[in-house]
Write a protein that holds these residues in place. Sequence first.
Motif, PDB file in Angstrom:
ATOM      1  N   LEU A 168      61.004  62.031  80.389  1.00 46.49           N
ATOM      2  CA  LEU A 168      62.500  62.091  80.459  1.00 46.49           C
ATOM      3  C   LEU A 168      63.036  61.656  81.648  1.00 46.49           C
ATOM      4  N   ARG A 169      62.390  61.862  82.741  1.00 43.96           N
ATOM      5  CA  ARG A 169      62.993  61.540  83.953  1.00 43.96           C
ATOM      6  C   ARG A 169      62.475  60.132  84.576  1.00 43.96           C
ATOM      7  N   GLY A 170      62.110  59.456  83.539  1.00 49.33           N
ATOM      8  CA  GLY A 170      61.536  58.062  83.751  1.00 49.33           C
ATOM      9  C   GLY A 170      60.503  57.783  85.144  1.00 49.33           C
ATOM     10  N   GLN A 171      59.731  58.890  85.150  1.00 48.92           N
ATOM     11  CA  GLN A 171      58.726  58.649  86.234  1.00 48.92           C
ATOM     12  C   GLN A 171      57.436  58.588  85.548  1.00 48.92           C
ATOM     13  N   SER A 172      57.181  57.993  84.234  1.00 45.05           N
ATOM     14  CA  SER A 172      56.007  58.078  83.569  1.00 45.05           C
ATOM     15  C   SER A 172      56.110  56.586  82.812  1.00 45.05           C
ATOM     16  N   ASN A 173      54.945  56.006  82.785  1.00 47.54           N
ATOM     17  CA  ASN A 173      54.891  54.786  81.996  1.00 47.54           C
ATOM     18  C   ASN A 173      54.506  55.004  80.373  1.00 47.54           C
ATOM     19  N   GLN A 174      54.571  56.314  80.253  1.00 52.64           N
ATOM     20  CA  GLN A 174      54.459  56.921  78.867  1.00 52.64           C
ATOM     21  C   GLN A 174      55.959  56.766  78.158  1.00 52.64           C
ATOM     22  N   SER A 175      55.713  56.844  76.964  1.00 51.51           N
ATOM     23  CA  SER A 175      56.986  57.026  75.972  1.00 51.51           C
ATOM     24  C   SER A 175      56.689  58.177  74.982  1.00 51.51           C
ATOM     25  N   LEU A 176      57.772  58.446  74.322  1.00 49.63           N
ATOM     26  CA  LEU A 176      57.738  59.442  73.494  1.00 49.63           C
ATOM     27  C   LEU A 176      57.251  58.755  71.897  1.00 49.63           C
ATOM     28  N   PRO A 177      56.681  59.286  71.306  1.00 52.39           N
ATOM     29  CA  PRO A 177      55.967  58.601  70.077  1.00 52.39           C
ATOM     30  C   PRO A 177      57.106  58.120  69.033  1.00 52.39           C
ATOM     31  N   ASN A 178      57.791  57.319  69.359  1.00 58.41           N
ATOM     32  CA  ASN A 178      58.813  56.647  68.300  1.00 58.41           C
ATOM     33  C   ASN A 178      59.637  57.927  67.563  1.00 58.41           C
ATOM     34  N   PRO A 179      60.442  58.646  68.167  1.00 58.07           N
ATOM     35  CA  PRO A 179      61.088  59.729  67.706  1.00 58.07           C
ATOM     36  C   PRO A 179      62.312  59.282  66.502  1.00 58.07           C
TER      37      PRO A 179
END
Length: 82
Positions: free
Chosen positions: A11-22
């Motif tokens: 959520l802070r944009g500090q990761s290259n992960q993303s949520l699984p298509n909420p």
Amino acid sequence: MYNDDELNPVLRGQSNQSLPNPKHILVLRFSAMGDLAMSVPVIRALVSQYPDLRITVVTRGFFPPFFRGIKNVAIFEIDYHH
């Protein structure tokens, strides 16, 4: 299910992960106007990043103006008494 430690960097944009298509998020907020106001930029960012995401906000009658005009956000007002 994600725990707070996993979600915070995303959520802070500090990761290259993303949520699984909420698909849909339910927000329940009945008090603490400051907390509610601080949730608005997060909700705007989420619907911007996930254009198909729907968010439902359930809140007291005087809080909906915070959320009006945000794409894909439905607001349900309740008469909540402590």
